[in-house]
Design an enzyme around this catalytic site. Structure first.
Site: not given
Ligand code: GDP
Ligand code: MN
Length: 404
Positions: A197, A109
Site C-alpha cells: 500500500e 491512494y
C-alpha cells in the site's frame, strides 16, 4: 509478516518506486545527524510502528530545523502511540524515520492486494489519498479504480497508464506514476508480498511523484525463500506470546474468554471452541499444538495458556493420530510439576496410546477431570468454571500433587 515503512520504502526503491531521501534513527541524536546527512531545510520525523493512521495520532511531525528534528524524535522515541489500528494498548516507538519533507500538491491512494475471488493480484487506486481505503470506500466508492492483473504476463504498461489517467494525473506526472505502479507490482510479485500500500502517493509542487508512505505485508509461508525479507522481522512489534508460541511450534491466538484450550490440529481447535460456546462458555484462546507434540511442547502450551490471567479452566482435547496420548499426558504432568497449574484441568484423550495416556493421568495423583467425548469435555469445562469460582482456586498445582 509486516515490516516498517522505511523498510518497505527501501525495498520498493530497489524496484524503481520513487521515494524521498531518508534515514532510520534509534535516538534523538542520531535523528539530528540523519537530517544533516539528508540536507535541505524541512524534514518529517515519522514513528516506525506497524500501524497506519500515525499522522492523526501525532506520529508524523514536520520539522523546520535540525533542532526541531531532534526534539520531535526525542518526543516520539519510547512513547506509546495509540492509533485506531493499534487498539487501546498502542505500540511503543523504538525507531523513527527522518525524511526530506515534500511539499504536497496532491495525494492519491495506491494499493496492491490479492483478490481471492479473482485469484489474481489486483491494483486498487483512488484519486483522494491520505485517508484510509475503508474511508474512501464509504465516502466515494465510485472513485475507486481497479485493475486485475493477469499472472502469466504481469502488470502491463497500458494498465498502469489507465490507472494514472484515471487518477486525473497530468501528462507530465503519468510516466512517473506508471514507473511507480509497475515497480510496486514487481516488488509485490518478486518478494511474495500479500499486500503493498502506498498511501499517499504524492505529487509535489515541483511536479514529482513520490511514495510518501509505504506498507508491505508478506506471505509467511514464502519467507523461507526470501531471507532478505524475513530478516526485516521486528519481534518488538509482535505479541510476545505469539513469539513464544512460534518458538515451540505452537499456533496461539489469544481470545477474551476464560476456558484455555490445548488442542491438536486447527480443525479440532475450532470445533473445540464451538463446543465450548455451545456449552455456554467462552474460549480464552485458540491453540494448536500440532502433530507429534512432545511432553515439553505440551508443557510449554500450558505455560502459554496460563500466562493469561483470565484463564480459569484448561481444556485439553487431543485426538491423537501422529500425536501420542501418553506424551500429552506426560506433558500435563510435567506442567503440573514444573510450573504448577492453579486451575482445574479437563482432559479428553483419544487415539494413539489412549490407554497409556489415561493411566499416566490416573496414576499421577493429579485431580484431572477426564472426559470421553468432546461434548462431555466442553460441558465439564463449563461446569468446572462455576465450581471453580464457588469453591476457590487450585485443583491442580505442584503443591497439591498426590493429594487426591
Ligand atoms: P499514516 O498516518 O500512518 O498513514 O502516515 P503517512 O506517512 O501517510 O503520513 C500521514 C500524512 O502526513 C500524509 O497523508 C501527509 O499529509 C503528511 N505527510 C507525510 N509526509 C509528508 C511530507 O513529506 N510533507 C508534508 N507536507 N506532509 C507529509
Ligand atoms: Mn499513510
Amino acid at each position: 509478516m509486516d515490516i516498517h515503512e522505511y523498510q518497505a520504502k527501501e525495498l520498493l526503491a530497489n524496484f524503481g518506486v520513487p521515494v524521498a531521501r531518508g534515514g532510520v534513527a534509534y535516538t534523538a541524536e542520531q535523528a539530528m545527524f540523519r537530517a544533516e546527512e539528508i540536507g535541505g531545510s524541512r524534514w518529517v520525523v515519522k514513528a516506525q510502528i506497524h500501524s497506519g493512521a500515525r499522522g492523526k495520532a501525532g506520529g508524523v511531525k514536520l520539522c523546520a530545523s535540525e533542532h526541531e528534528v531532534r526534539l520531535a524524535a526525542g518526543e516520539l522515541l519510547g512513547r506509546r502511540l495509540v492509533t485506531h489500528q493499534t487498539g487501546p494498548a498502542g505500540k511503543v516507538v523504538h525507531r523513527i524515520y527522518v525524511e526530506e519533507a515534500a511539499s504536497i500538491e496532491r495525494e492519491v491512494y495506491l494499493g496492491f492486494v490479492l483478490d481471492r475471488r479473482e485469484e489474481r493480484v489486483c491494483v486498487v487506486a483512488a484519486p483522494q489519498g491520505g485517508m484510509e481505503i475503508e474511508e474512501i470506500a464509504q465516502r466515494s466508492p465510485e472513485t475507486i479504480l481497479r485493475e486485475v492483473i493477469e499472472p502469466a504476463v504481469g502488470m502491463q504498461p497500458f494498465q498502469a497508464r489507465e490507472i494514472a489517467y484515471g487518477l486525473g494525473l497530468k501528462p507530465s506526472e503519468v510516466n512517473q506514476a506508471v514507473k511507480a505502479l509497475l515497480g510496486a507490482y514487481t516488488a509485490f510479485r518478486d518478494l511474495d508480498a500479500t499486500m503493498v500500500e502506498i498511501n499517499p502517493l504524492a505529487v509535489t509542487s515541483a511536479g514529482k511523484v513520490l511514495a510518501l508512505d509505504a506498507k508491505m505485508t508478506f506471505d509467511d509461508n514464502a519467507l523461507f525463500r526470501r531471507p532478505g525479507v524475513s530478516e526485516l522481522r521486528d519481534y518488538a512489534e509482535e505479541d510476545p506470546r505469539d513469539a513464544e508460541a512460534s518458538k515451540y511450534g505452537l499456533s496461539y491466538i489469544a481470545l477474551d474468554g476464560s476456558i484455555g484450550c490445548i488442542v491438536n490440529g486447527a480443525g479440532l481447535a475450532m470445533a473445540t471452541m464451538d463446543m465450548i460456546k455451545q456449552a455456554g462458555g467462552e474460549p480464552a484462546n485458540f491453540l494448536d499444538i500440532g502433530g507429534g507434540a512432545s511432553p515439553e511442547r505440551v508443557a510449554a502450551a500450558f505455560q502459554l495458556v496460563l500466562s493469561d490471567p483470565r484463564v480459569r479452566v484448561v481444556l485439553v482435547n487431543i485426538f491423537a493420530g501422529i500425536n501420542r496420548c501418553d506424551w500429552v499426558a506426560q506433558g500435563i504432568v510435567k506442567a503440573a510439576t514444573d510450573i504448577g497449574v492453579p486451575v482445574p484441568v479437563v482432559a479428553r484423550l483419544a487415539g494413539t496410546n489412549m490407554q497409556q495416556g489415561r493411566a499416566i493421568l490416573r496414576e499421577s495423583g493429579l485431580r484431572i477431570i477426564t472426559a470421553d467425548t468432546l461434548a462431555d469435555a466442553a460441558s465439564k469445562a463449563v461446569a468446572a468454571l462455576s465450581q471453580h469460582s464457588a469453591d476457590g482456586p487450585a485443583l491442580v498445582t505442584s503443591a497439591t500433587r498426590g493429594a487426591a
